[in-house]
Design an enzyme around this catalytic site. Structure first.
Site, PDB file in Angstrom:
ATOM      1  N   HIS A   1       0.842  -1.201   0.000  1.00 36.48           N
ATOM      2  CA  HIS A   1       0.000   0.000   0.000  1.00 36.48           C
ATOM      3  C   HIS A   1       0.873   1.244   0.000  1.00 36.48           C
ATOM      4  O   HIS A   1       2.075   1.177   0.262  1.00 36.48           O
ATOM      5  CB  HIS A   1      -0.982  -0.014   1.176  1.00 36.48           C
ATOM      6  CG  HIS A   1      -0.365   0.107   2.539  1.00 36.48           C
ATOM      7  ND1 HIS A   1       0.524  -0.815   3.058  1.00 36.48           N
ATOM      8  CD2 HIS A   1      -0.509   1.053   3.509  1.00 36.48           C
ATOM      9  CE1 HIS A   1       0.881  -0.455   4.279  1.00 36.48           C
ATOM     10  NE2 HIS A   1       0.279   0.683   4.577  1.00 36.48           N
TER      11      HIS A   1
ATOM     12  N   HIS B   1       1.420   3.863   1.909  1.00 41.18           N
ATOM     13  CA  HIS B   1       1.858   4.654   3.053  1.00 41.18           C
ATOM     14  C   HIS B   1       3.388   4.672   3.013  1.00 41.18           C
ATOM     15  O   HIS B   1       4.027   3.652   2.699  1.00 41.18           O
ATOM     16  CB  HIS B   1       1.344   4.072   4.375  1.00 41.18           C
ATOM     17  CG  HIS B   1      -0.064   4.510   4.699  1.00 41.18           C
ATOM     18  ND1 HIS B   1      -0.895   3.817   5.549  1.00 41.18           N
ATOM     19  CD2 HIS B   1      -0.780   5.587   4.263  1.00 41.18           C
ATOM     20  CE1 HIS B   1      -2.063   4.458   5.632  1.00 41.18           C
ATOM     21  NE2 HIS B   1      -2.014   5.526   4.855  1.00 41.18           N
TER      22      HIS B   1
ATOM     23  N   ASP C   1       5.921   4.458   4.883  1.00 35.43           N
ATOM     24  CA  ASP C   1       6.807   3.479   5.517  1.00 35.43           C
ATOM     25  C   ASP C   1       6.803   2.124   4.792  1.00 35.43           C
ATOM     26  O   ASP C   1       7.506   1.200   5.205  1.00 35.43           O
ATOM     27  CB  ASP C   1       6.470   3.308   7.006  1.00 35.43           C
ATOM     28  CG  ASP C   1       5.022   2.916   7.262  1.00 35.43           C
ATOM     29  OD1 ASP C   1       4.139   3.313   6.475  1.00 35.43           O
ATOM     30  OD2 ASP C   1       4.766   2.199   8.254  1.00 35.43           O
ATOM     31  N   HIS C   2       6.026   2.028   3.714  1.00 43.91           N
ATOM     32  CA  HIS C   2       5.995   0.776   2.942  1.00 43.91           C
ATOM     33  C   HIS C   2       6.509   0.931   1.515  1.00 43.91           C
ATOM     34  O   HIS C   2       6.673  -0.064   0.817  1.00 43.91           O
ATOM     35  CB  HIS C   2       4.571   0.197   2.932  1.00 43.91           C
ATOM     36  CG  HIS C   2       4.149  -0.270   4.288  1.00 43.91           C
ATOM     37  ND1 HIS C   2       4.148  -1.593   4.662  1.00 43.91           N
ATOM     38  CD2 HIS C   2       3.767   0.430   5.388  1.00 43.91           C
ATOM     39  CE1 HIS C   2       3.770  -1.691   5.929  1.00 43.91           C
ATOM     40  NE2 HIS C   2       3.530  -0.478   6.393  1.00 43.91           N
TER      41      HIS C   2
ATOM     42  N   HIS D   1      -7.339  -1.581   5.806  1.00 43.28           N
ATOM     43  CA  HIS D   1      -6.523  -0.497   6.352  1.00 43.28           C
ATOM     44  C   HIS D   1      -7.193   0.827   6.000  1.00 43.28           C
ATOM     45  O   HIS D   1      -8.280   0.840   5.418  1.00 43.28           O
ATOM     46  CB  HIS D   1      -5.105  -0.611   5.778  1.00 43.28           C
ATOM     47  CG  HIS D   1      -4.078   0.178   6.543  1.00 43.28           C
ATOM     48  ND1 HIS D   1      -4.041   0.233   7.916  1.00 43.28           N
ATOM     49  CD2 HIS D   1      -3.049   0.951   6.120  1.00 43.28           C
ATOM     50  CE1 HIS D   1      -3.025   1.008   8.286  1.00 43.28           C
ATOM     51  NE2 HIS D   1      -2.417   1.461   7.223  1.00 43.28           N
TER      52      HIS D   1
ATOM     53  N   ASP E   1      -0.532  -3.541   6.045  1.00 40.06           N
ATOM     54  CA  ASP E   1      -1.102  -3.168   7.333  1.00 40.06           C
ATOM     55  C   ASP E   1      -2.600  -3.490   7.300  1.00 40.06           C
ATOM     56  O   ASP E   1      -3.260  -3.273   6.290  1.00 40.06           O
ATOM     57  CB  ASP E   1      -0.950  -1.677   7.569  1.00 40.06           C
ATOM     58  CG  ASP E   1       0.504  -1.232   7.723  1.00 40.06           C
ATOM     59  OD1 ASP E   1       1.410  -2.058   7.771  1.00 40.06           O
ATOM     60  OD2 ASP E   1       0.719  -0.016   7.793  1.00 40.06           O
TER      61      ASP E   1
ATOM     62  N   HIS F   1       6.117  -5.064  12.499  1.00 46.73           N
ATOM     63  CA  HIS F   1       5.490  -3.748  12.307  1.00 46.73           C
ATOM     64  C   HIS F   1       5.129  -3.140  13.662  1.00 46.73           C
ATOM     65  O   HIS F   1       4.076  -2.535  13.853  1.00 46.73           O
ATOM     66  CB  HIS F   1       4.247  -3.854  11.407  1.00 46.73           C
ATOM     67  CG  HIS F   1       3.810  -2.545  10.814  1.00 46.73           C
ATOM     68  ND1 HIS F   1       2.871  -1.730  11.401  1.00 46.73           N
ATOM     69  CD2 HIS F   1       4.205  -1.892   9.692  1.00 46.73           C
ATOM     70  CE1 HIS F   1       2.696  -0.644  10.653  1.00 46.73           C
ATOM     71  NE2 HIS F   1       3.487  -0.716   9.614  1.00 46.73           N
TER      72      HIS F   1
END
Lengths: 302, 302
Positions: free
Chosen positions: A62, A64, A66-67, A142, A211, A269
């Site tokens: 996805h 975001h 941090d990914h 999410h 997530d 995570h």
């Protein structure tokens, strides 16, 4: 190597000196795969001895930061260091646009082919297959569009029973037919295939779920996986926070593993608030015993 | 603290386990400034104890990945960790668009104000000033639009000479006028300002020049700086490579420092081929003696 998973980053949201943000390296039957690519992934790959020029596929769960924020630098470094081999990126809508926009603005031209496969599905969907591997995406729950992945060995041929070759003097041509499912005829009598062959070896599978909040439907999609990585951003003490941010607690990750009847659960995570994982481990293990809290650099071989 | 510079990343192109990519933290008369922000900068800031929520200004020299890719993650982390203080970003055309595009696609809304100041100049240009500081941008010679920066203390008031206060019984109102440049009248006679005051303290200045090939014009723009950071991606042995990629050798960085008559030269942005800086140090010092090869985490206080 049939299966090796390396945890490249195991932290949530913000990279810290203890944990990088999400990324995993998977070598599954010599398919070299990166799953998620948070900022700093290229450096973490170096740190853990993974040669990023050999990666063939990148899967992004996805959008975001941090990914996926590490993908720009990783692609730039691959290019700078002379990559010519094609790379295939699977990810949600928008990823390709963002990468192409950035290359355009910064006047980067890649010397290798970049293929994008946009993921968009509302149920478990086959997004890749080759001779030995099948990869499925499935929706998670999410705050934004987010996908889990199931990496699975493809059904193999049954193995022929050597004793039966001798007993029936099976010819080479017949062996080939039997391996592909045919029965055998001897003296007008049919010997059924399952008397001549042994069941194929167990088919390994790995599920990646992050997530997401607790999402029971996913359990059906990954049923019986050998290994499940599930996010456990919080403990039950922060259940409200988990609900509000659409993340899972360690107990919820374990409940999902139990429901899915997987063999081994990895949780990660973790929110940066946890300087020790003892509480999360205890919480998850109470629900699903075979649970491991991952650390950056951990390797899991099946 | 009048002046503290922390080298956050000192490597070129690709981050390695020895060197991060370009970023520097500058505290200059309590103005907290980040110069460039390659991938991994937020983590390097943590590593070297710089609290990134206190940053007020970010200056981006150019849009090559190793100088700006860390800004997306840094802004996201600032937001996640509750920043409310305004941040001002100076950078070339395209930076704002790229950042806004990414926030839009990833559905991020910032809880703090982000102001962009697009730099576009063909000569040395004042881009920022406040009570104590002036900041100039000037063009460098790289493959794409690229700027150097000169951070300079603003001319200060002259200091009044305490002996003269006594001698002429200067009143408070008169002191204020004299500090601001007025002469004094006593018994119909004019005592000129420079007999009453002492010259202001030396005005500190810091010049940042990366990425660029040797560009003599820049020497005029940074003349007499106390400290110059100049890139030295290569040694003279790779002069052809330096020319082709629009980078400098250590000798060229030193020649620029000499021409600009700076006090102290810092060189960095070393190609990853250099596992030791001994060769670069020797090469530069032969031209300009007061040269230091920087390492990540180095601090320079003036």
């Amino acid at each position: 190597m049939p299966f090796k998973l390396v945890i490249i980053g195991s932290g949530a949201a913000v990279p810290t000196l203890q944990r990088g943000v999400t990324s995993q390296y998977l070598n599954f039957n010599e398919r070299r795969i990166l799953i998620d690519c948070g900022e700093g992934t290229q450096l973490q790959l170096r740190k853990y001895g993974v040669r990023f020029q050999r990666l063939q596929y990148i899967f992004i769960s996805h959008l975001h930061g941090d990914h996926f924020l590490g993908i720009f630098g990783l692609l730039a470094s691959m290019n700078l260091l002379g990559r010519t081999q094609k790379l295939i990126i699977f990810g949600p809508d928008g990823l390709e646009k963002m990468i192409r926009f950035q290359f355009e603005l910064t006047k980067v031209t890649l010397d290798f082919e970049l293929e994008f496969q946009t993921i968009h599905c509302k149920t478990k969907t086959l997004i890749f297959e080759d001779r030995v591997l099948e990869i499925f995406a499935f929706p998670l729950k999410h705050r934004i569009e987010c996908y889990g992945f199931l990496f699975k060995e493809k059904p193999k041929e049954r193995n022929i029973d050597k004793d039966q070759i001798e007993k029936y003097a099976i010819s080479l041509a017949e062996i080939w037919a039997v391996k592909n499912g045919s029965d055998l005829e001897r003296d007008g009598k049919i010997i059924p295939n399952d008397q001549l062959t042994l069941p194929p070896a167990h088919l390994l599978s790995y599920a990646f779920c992050t997530d997401t909040r607790y999402y029971e439907k996913a359990a059906g999609w990954i049923k019986g996986a050998d290994l499940l990585y599930h996010e456990a951003t919080f403990s039950e003490k922060q259940l409200d926070r988990a609900k509000a941010t659409h993340h899972s607690t360690a107990a919820q990750a374990a409940a999902l593993a139990k429901k899915a009847e997987v063999r081994h659960l990895l949780i990660g995570h973790f929110s940066a608030r946890f300087t020790s994982t003892a509480e999360l481990k205890a919480e998850a293990s109470a629900v699903f015993e075979n649970t491991t809290c991952v650390e950056d650099g951990d390797e899991f071989v099946l």
